[in-house]
Design a protein around this motif. Structure first.
Motif, short mmCIF file in Angstrom:
data_model
loop_
_atom_site.label_atom_id
_atom_site.label_comp_id
_atom_site.label_asym_id
_atom_site.label_seq_id
_atom_site.Cartn_x
_atom_site.Cartn_y
_atom_site.Cartn_z
N THR A 366 27.69 31.85 -36.51
CA THR A 366 28.58 31.85 -37.68
C THR A 366 29.59 32.99 -37.57
O THR A 366 30.77 32.82 -37.94
CB THR A 366 27.77 31.97 -38.98
OG1 THR A 366 26.96 33.15 -38.94
CG2 THR A 366 26.87 30.76 -39.18
N LEU A 367 29.13 34.15 -37.08
CA LEU A 367 30.08 35.25 -36.86
C LEU A 367 31.11 34.86 -35.82
O LEU A 367 32.32 35.13 -35.98
CB LEU A 367 29.32 36.51 -36.40
CG LEU A 367 28.49 37.26 -37.44
CD1 LEU A 367 27.65 38.34 -36.77
CD2 LEU A 367 29.39 37.87 -38.50
N LEU A 368 30.66 34.22 -34.74
CA LEU A 368 31.57 33.83 -33.66
C LEU A 368 32.65 32.88 -34.15
O LEU A 368 33.85 33.07 -33.88
CB LEU A 368 30.77 33.18 -32.54
CG LEU A 368 31.55 32.67 -31.32
CD1 LEU A 368 32.24 33.83 -30.62
CD2 LEU A 368 30.62 31.94 -30.35
N VAL A 369 32.27 31.87 -34.92
CA VAL A 369 33.24 30.88 -35.40
C VAL A 369 34.22 31.52 -36.38
O VAL A 369 35.44 31.34 -36.27
CB VAL A 369 32.52 29.70 -36.07
CG1 VAL A 369 33.52 28.75 -36.71
CG2 VAL A 369 31.68 28.94 -35.06
N SER A 370 33.71 32.28 -37.33
CA SER A 370 34.57 32.85 -38.37
C SER A 370 35.53 33.89 -37.81
O SER A 370 36.70 33.94 -38.20
CB SER A 370 33.71 33.48 -39.48
OG SER A 370 32.86 34.48 -38.94
N LYS A 379 37.23 38.59 -28.05
CA LYS A 379 36.99 39.63 -29.06
C LYS A 379 35.93 39.17 -30.06
O LYS A 379 35.05 39.95 -30.45
CB LYS A 379 38.29 39.97 -29.78
CG LYS A 379 39.31 40.69 -28.92
CD LYS A 379 40.58 40.99 -29.69
CE LYS A 379 41.61 41.70 -28.81
NZ LYS A 379 42.88 41.94 -29.56
N ALA A 380 36.02 37.91 -30.48
CA ALA A 380 35.03 37.38 -31.42
C ALA A 380 33.64 37.39 -30.80
O ALA A 380 32.65 37.75 -31.46
CB ALA A 380 35.41 35.96 -31.85
N TYR A 381 33.55 37.02 -29.54
CA TYR A 381 32.25 36.99 -28.85
C TYR A 381 31.68 38.41 -28.73
O TYR A 381 30.47 38.61 -28.93
CB TYR A 381 32.43 36.38 -27.46
CG TYR A 381 31.15 35.89 -26.83
CD1 TYR A 381 30.72 34.58 -26.98
CD2 TYR A 381 30.36 36.75 -26.05
CE1 TYR A 381 29.55 34.12 -26.40
CE2 TYR A 381 29.18 36.30 -25.46
CZ TYR A 381 28.79 34.99 -25.64
OH TYR A 381 27.62 34.55 -25.07
N LEU A 382 32.53 39.38 -28.40
CA LEU A 382 32.07 40.76 -28.28
C LEU A 382 31.57 41.31 -29.62
O LEU A 382 30.50 41.92 -29.70
CB LEU A 382 33.20 41.64 -27.74
CG LEU A 382 33.53 41.51 -26.25
CD1 LEU A 382 34.78 42.30 -25.91
CD2 LEU A 382 32.35 41.98 -25.41
N ALA A 384 30.57 39.61 -32.35
CA ALA A 384 29.36 38.91 -32.78
C ALA A 384 28.16 39.32 -31.93
O ALA A 384 27.07 39.57 -32.45
CB ALA A 384 29.57 37.40 -32.70
N GLY A 385 28.35 39.41 -30.61
CA GLY A 385 27.25 39.77 -29.72
C GLY A 385 26.75 41.18 -29.95
O GLY A 385 25.53 41.42 -30.05
N ILE A 386 27.68 42.14 -30.03
CA ILE A 386 27.28 43.54 -30.24
C ILE A 386 26.57 43.69 -31.58
O ILE A 386 25.55 44.40 -31.69
CB ILE A 386 28.51 44.46 -30.17
CG1 ILE A 386 29.04 44.51 -28.72
CG2 ILE A 386 28.16 45.87 -30.64
CD1 ILE A 386 30.36 45.21 -28.58
N SER A 387 27.07 43.02 -32.61
CA SER A 387 26.46 43.12 -33.95
C SER A 387 25.02 42.60 -33.93
O SER A 387 24.10 43.25 -34.45
CB SER A 387 27.29 42.33 -34.97
OG SER A 387 28.61 42.82 -35.02
N VAL A 388 24.81 41.43 -33.35
CA VAL A 388 23.47 40.82 -33.34
C VAL A 388 22.52 41.59 -32.45
O VAL A 388 21.35 41.84 -32.81
CB VAL A 388 23.57 39.34 -32.91
CG1 VAL A 388 22.18 38.75 -32.66
CG2 VAL A 388 24.30 38.53 -33.96
#
Length: 457
Positions: A366-370, A379-382, A384-388
């Motif tokens: 959901t973070l990745l899509v939003s 940037k979205a992948y980084l 979302a990935g770092i956060s999780v």
């Protein structure tokens, strides 16, 4: 009552100490977490459809894709039929001859097309579409039609009623008055209305000139022509090679062209840079499976078109969807790591804690899509990935009470997300890299778990 309590305590002890019970519990939680993953996939599909709706709306207002072929010389000619009737009074047959007007469609001997395309992106909210403005210049010449090959005599051709046709999609996007110059004469086009449903893969709109002067028809000599069309369009520009020899030169500031259709541009002359592209095509009549002249009607020639697609190459939703397909793998492998740590270190992990970790993993998508709707996919992948990874690492620190296990989990998740990102970027080698990666992961799990006593549970 006391016996029932002892049974419950025995069951609880079995859950805590049995490897089999923990495996069943972890497997059950993985299956449960497939429910939010399914909702996330539905969300991605919904947002992708919303994007397509917005793109279609933008294109509809600006101008749709362009497919054009012409000019086509339309020559009327006479055919005759005889009807015999019997006369009772004279006891003879009377023959009546009826004249019919039919049409021959003649393609040019040579057709040269030059298209200069100025492309840009239009945005609405979080969505964007590639659109363009193009000026297309057509020139070439006709030779005398060889209708005697179709058993049509020259004297049956009505030369002074000839017209010129152009077939095209996207009439709405045309920006200039349509005129064709034949020798020194100029003729204006008008639209031929048709009740046929018009769509890109089927019928096209038809523009027709007024009657040509007999001196502007290739009755005795070659006739040169030229005309120009300016379009507001989107998605693609295609031309049907109706010339006996057809050439096209296209230049644009669009850096990511996708050459499409039956014919590709010449590799020797094709140039693609960050500032745009240039491409040249040459198609001979021997390269295509249709004739230079037709009687009565022109077949659908759309499938022979060639040209260029102008699309936004990076599809964030497609990448998000591909990433979400690996959700089951990410959750399963993460739970497997926690299960092995729990089994080997004898640290107790509650099912609720497994559930929280699983939900944190699903939040990645959901973070990745939003975020990708407002930024690029990397940037979205980084983010979302770092956060999780950070959230799960810190949470596992409170569960496992040591530094080495949370650090190992954080590194494992980082490696797993990196591995999935690499697979998403690959096309031709995605299956190969994915298979090799999974084989290595399986080998590591088998190596780590070789000393576990599975008979204890």
């Amino acid at each position: 009552m006391e016996h029932q309590q002892k049974q419950q305590n025995k069951f609880g002890h079995w859950i805590k100490t049995s490897i089999t019970a923990r495996m069943l519990m972890v497997g059950f939680l993985v299956i449960i977490l497939l429910i939010p993953l399914a909702y996330i996939n539905s969300l991605i599909t919904e947002r992708s459809m919303r994007q397509q709706d917005v793109v279609n709306e933008i294109n509809e207002k600006w101008g749709n894709e362009v497919l054009v072929y012409g000019p086509i010389l339309k020559l009327p000619y006479k055919t005759y039929s005889e009807t015999k009737t019997y006369n009772d009074k004279t006891k003879t047959y009377l023959t009546e001859t009826t004249t019919h007007i039919n049409y021959a469609y003649i393609f040019p001997e040579s057709l040269d097309v030059t298209s200069n395309v100025n492309s840009k992106t239009l945005k609405r909210g979080n969505f964007e579409s590639a659109v363009y403005t193009t000026g297309m210049d057509f020139k070439g010449f006709y030779t005398k039609p060889q209708l005697q090959l179709k058993d049509i005599k020259d004297e049956d051709i009505i030369w002074d009623k000839a017209t010129v046709l152009i077939k095209t999609s996207n009439l709405k996007g045309i920006k200039n008055e349509m005129n064709i110059k034949l020798n020194d004469s100029s003729y204006t086009f008008e639209t031929n209305f048709s009740d046929n449903p018009k769509n890109y893969s089927g019928y096209l709109d038809e523009l027709e000139s007024g009657f040509l002067k007999e001196s502007d028809v290739p009755k005795y000599a070659n006739i040169n022509f030229n005309f120009s069309i300016s379009y507001n369009g989107s998605k693609s520009i295609k031309v049907v090679p109706i010339g006996k020899t057809t050439t096209m030169h296209m230049s644009s500031n669009w850096a990511d062209p996708s050459f499409t259709g039956n014919y590709l541009p010449d590799d020797e002359t094709k140039e693609i840079t960050k500032d745009g592209f240039k491409a040249n095509w040459k198609v001979l009549h021997i390269n295509r499976a249709f004739s230079q002249q037709y009687l009565n009607k022109i077949p659908n020639l759309n499938k022979f078109a060639f040209g260029t697609k102008f699309v936004v190459m990076v599809d964030e939703y497609q990448k998000s969807e591909r990433s979400a397909k690996y959700g089951f793998l990410v959750i399963g492998l993460t739970f497997l790591v926690f299960f092995l740590i729990q089994t080997m270190s004898k640290i107790n992990i509650h099912p609720f804690q497994y559930l929280m970790i699983g939900l944190a993993l699903t939040m990645f998508y959901t973070l990745l899509v939003s975020i990708s709707e407002h930024s690029d996919f990397l940037k979205a992948y980084l983010v979302a990935g770092i956060s999780v990874v950070a959230l799960i690492t810190l949470y596992s620190k409170s569960i496992l009470k040591t530094f080495k296990f949370p650090l190992f989990i954080g590194l494992s998740l980082t490696a797993l997300y990196t591995f999935i990102y690499v697979i998403i970027q690959l096309e031709n080698y995605a299956l190969l890299v994915g298979s090799v990666g999974l084989f290595i992961i399986l080998a590591i799990v088998m190596f780590v778990s070789r000393k576990i006593d599975w008979n204890n549970g």
